[in-house]
Design a protein around this motif. Structure first.
Motif, PDB file in Angstrom:
ATOM      1  N   LYS A  32       0.848  -1.206   0.000  1.00 24.06           N
ATOM      2  CA  LYS A  32       0.000   0.000   0.000  1.00 24.06           C
ATOM      3  C   LYS A  32       0.881   1.253   0.000  1.00 24.06           C
ATOM      4  O   LYS A  32       0.791   2.103   0.892  1.00 24.06           O
ATOM      5  CB  LYS A  32      -0.963   0.002   1.169  1.00 24.06           C
ATOM      6  CG  LYS A  32      -2.089  -1.003   1.016  1.00 24.06           C
ATOM      7  CD  LYS A  32      -3.120  -0.794   2.096  1.00 24.06           C
ATOM      8  CE  LYS A  32      -4.427  -1.458   1.729  1.00 24.06           C
ATOM      9  NZ  LYS A  32      -5.368  -0.594   1.101  1.00 24.06           N
ATOM     10  N   ALA A  33       1.720   1.338  -1.011  1.00 20.85           N
ATOM     11  CA  ALA A  33       2.628   2.476  -1.156  1.00 20.85           C
ATOM     12  C   ALA A  33       2.530   2.973  -2.592  1.00 20.85           C
ATOM     13  O   ALA A  33       3.149   2.413  -3.495  1.00 20.85           O
ATOM     14  CB  ALA A  33       4.052   2.071  -0.812  1.00 20.85           C
ATOM     15  N   PHE A  34       1.745   4.012  -2.784  1.00 22.96           N
ATOM     16  CA  PHE A  34       1.443   4.493  -4.132  1.00 22.96           C
ATOM     17  C   PHE A  34       2.124   5.824  -4.408  1.00 22.96           C
ATOM     18  O   PHE A  34       2.295   6.652  -3.511  1.00 22.96           O
ATOM     19  CB  PHE A  34      -0.075   4.604  -4.307  1.00 22.96           C
ATOM     20  CG  PHE A  34      -0.766   3.287  -4.099  1.00 22.96           C
ATOM     21  CD1 PHE A  34      -0.795   2.357  -5.114  1.00 22.96           C
ATOM     22  CD2 PHE A  34      -1.329   2.961  -2.873  1.00 22.96           C
ATOM     23  CE1 PHE A  34      -1.396   1.114  -4.924  1.00 22.96           C
ATOM     24  CE2 PHE A  34      -1.935   1.733  -2.669  1.00 22.96           C
ATOM     25  CZ  PHE A  34      -1.965   0.806  -3.694  1.00 22.96           C
ATOM     26  N   ALA A  35       2.506   6.026  -5.653  1.00 23.69           N
ATOM     27  CA  ALA A  35       3.220   7.239  -6.049  1.00 23.69           C
ATOM     28  C   ALA A  35       2.274   8.406  -6.285  1.00 23.69           C
ATOM     29  O   ALA A  35       2.675   9.559  -6.161  1.00 23.69           O
ATOM     30  CB  ALA A  35       4.035   6.972  -7.316  1.00 23.69           C
ATOM     31  N   ALA A  50      -3.630   6.110  -4.414  1.00 25.48           N
ATOM     32  CA  ALA A  50      -3.726   5.857  -2.978  1.00 25.48           C
ATOM     33  C   ALA A  50      -5.170   5.923  -2.508  1.00 25.48           C
ATOM     34  O   ALA A  50      -5.629   5.051  -1.756  1.00 25.48           O
ATOM     35  CB  ALA A  50      -2.862   6.860  -2.209  1.00 25.48           C
ATOM     36  N   VAL A  51      -5.900   6.925  -2.965  1.00 21.74           N
ATOM     37  CA  VAL A  51      -7.305   7.073  -2.576  1.00 21.74           C
ATOM     38  C   VAL A  51      -8.104   5.851  -3.023  1.00 21.74           C
ATOM     39  O   VAL A  51      -8.926   5.324  -2.275  1.00 21.74           O
ATOM     40  CB  VAL A  51      -7.896   8.382  -3.151  1.00 21.74           C
ATOM     41  CG1 VAL A  51      -9.406   8.412  -3.021  1.00 21.74           C
ATOM     42  CG2 VAL A  51      -7.267   9.587  -2.461  1.00 21.74           C
ATOM     43  N   ARG A  52      -7.839   5.388  -4.216  1.00 20.09           N
ATOM     44  CA  ARG A  52      -8.551   4.218  -4.756  1.00 20.09           C
ATOM     45  C   ARG A  52      -8.276   2.968  -3.921  1.00 20.09           C
ATOM     46  O   ARG A  52      -9.101   2.059  -3.858  1.00 20.09           O
ATOM     47  CB  ARG A  52      -8.146   3.991  -6.206  1.00 20.09           C
ATOM     48  CG  ARG A  52      -8.856   2.831  -6.856  1.00 20.09           C
ATOM     49  CD  ARG A  52      -8.596   2.807  -8.352  1.00 20.09           C
ATOM     50  NE  ARG A  52      -9.422   1.795  -8.976  1.00 20.09           N
ATOM     51  CZ  ARG A  52      -8.983   0.589  -9.332  1.00 20.09           C
ATOM     52  NH1 ARG A  52      -7.719   0.271  -9.157  1.00 20.09           N
ATOM     53  NH2 ARG A  52      -9.789  -0.284  -9.889  1.00 20.09           N
ATOM     54  N   HIS A  53      -7.117   2.920  -3.280  1.00 19.32           N
ATOM     55  CA  HIS A  53      -6.722   1.716  -2.543  1.00 19.32           C
ATOM     56  C   HIS A  53      -6.682   1.931  -1.033  1.00 19.32           C
ATOM     57  O   HIS A  53      -5.915   1.268  -0.335  1.00 19.32           O
ATOM     58  CB  HIS A  53      -5.370   1.213  -3.049  1.00 19.32           C
ATOM     59  CG  HIS A  53      -5.418   0.703  -4.445  1.00 19.32           C
ATOM     60  ND1 HIS A  53      -5.904  -0.540  -4.768  1.00 19.32           N
ATOM     61  CD2 HIS A  53      -5.079   1.289  -5.615  1.00 19.32           C
ATOM     62  CE1 HIS A  53      -5.847  -0.712  -6.075  1.00 19.32           C
ATOM     63  NE2 HIS A  53      -5.351   0.389  -6.613  1.00 19.32           N
ATOM     64  N   GLY A  54      -7.469   2.851  -0.522  1.00 17.92           N
ATOM     65  CA  GLY A  54      -7.571   2.961   0.932  1.00 17.92           C
ATOM     66  C   GLY A  54      -7.446   4.348   1.515  1.00 17.92           C
ATOM     67  O   GLY A  54      -7.823   4.577   2.646  1.00 17.92           O
ATOM     68  N   GLY A  55      -6.875   5.272   0.802  1.00 14.54           N
ATOM     69  CA  GLY A  55      -6.779   6.628   1.334  1.00 14.54           C
ATOM     70  C   GLY A  55      -5.487   7.319   0.963  1.00 14.54           C
ATOM     71  O   GLY A  55      -4.490   6.685   0.641  1.00 14.54           O
ATOM     72  N   VAL A  56      -5.553   8.639   1.042  1.00 15.18           N
ATOM     73  CA  VAL A  56      -4.418   9.465   0.632  1.00 15.18           C
ATOM     74  C   VAL A  56      -3.178   9.181   1.486  1.00 15.18           C
ATOM     75  O   VAL A  56      -2.049   9.420   1.049  1.00 15.18           O
ATOM     76  CB  VAL A  56      -4.792  10.961   0.638  1.00 15.18           C
ATOM     77  CG1 VAL A  56      -4.930  11.501   2.049  1.00 15.18           C
ATOM     78  CG2 VAL A  56      -3.796  11.769  -0.166  1.00 15.18           C
ATOM     79  N   GLN A  57      -3.360   8.629   2.690  1.00 12.13           N
ATOM     80  CA  GLN A  57      -2.217   8.308   3.548  1.00 12.13           C
ATOM     81  C   GLN A  57      -1.309   7.245   2.929  1.00 12.13           C
ATOM     82  O   GLN A  57      -0.159   7.084   3.326  1.00 12.13           O
ATOM     83  CB  GLN A  57      -2.672   7.862   4.955  1.00 12.13           C
ATOM     84  CG  GLN A  57      -3.343   6.512   5.017  1.00 12.13           C
ATOM     85  CD  GLN A  57      -4.854   6.559   4.780  1.00 12.13           C
ATOM     86  OE1 GLN A  57      -5.366   7.497   4.182  1.00 12.13           O
ATOM     87  NE2 GLN A  57      -5.547   5.534   5.249  1.00 12.13           N
TER      88      GLN A  57
END
Length: 146
Positions: free
Chosen positions: A36-39, A44-51
């Motif tokens: 869960k580390a998106f560029a 990130a939002v699509r996969h759980g949140g902006v965090q």
């Protein structure tokens, strides 16, 4: 032109190398999902949140392996293509291409699995030997006409 056995051999190994680069890109994407580390924030939002728009050392390792491939395989593609046009011995040309391919595969495995030094460095050097050989042969051939 495709009747040239050396060129066909070069095309075969080049296609394997490009395919290996795609595999590393897929691995990078899978590690991103798993960690869960998106560029990008939208991913990130699509996969759980902006965090989850963050860096991760495992994702970075995959990205470095991919970038290293681009820095090394693209020059090989040029050298191998020109070398193939010089009518080298098929056996020697095939050896050049095979050694380069195996060196790059070992380099990627060593990079992705963080194998102990100097495994990755040796793989890098092994893959550079055929490139240096092809570059020298190309220069010697064209120096005659320059």
């Amino acid at each position: 032109m495709l009747g040239n056995d050396v060129l066909l051999c070069f095309i075969f190994y080049s296609t394997l190398l490009i395919s290996k680069m795609y595999v590393i890109a897929i691995i990078t994407g899978q590690v991103r999902l798993r960690k869960k580390a998106f560029a990008n924030p939208e991913d990130a939002v699509r996969h759980g949140g902006v965090q989850f728009c963050r860096a991760d050392p495992d994702v970075d390792r995959c990205r470095r392996a991919h970038r290293n491939d681009m820095e090394n395989i693209f020059p090989f593609l040029f050298l191998g293509a020109v070398y193939s046009m010089l009518s080298p011995s098929y056996g020697i040309a095939r050896l050049h291409f095979l050694v380069y391919f195996l060196g790059r595969v070992l380099h990627s495995v060593a990079y992705l699995l963080a194998l102990k030094p100097p495994t990755r460095s040796i793989a890098y050097i092994v893959a550079q030997v055929p490139c240096l050989s092809m570059a020298i042969q190309i220069l010697l051939e064209v120096a005659y006409y320059a």
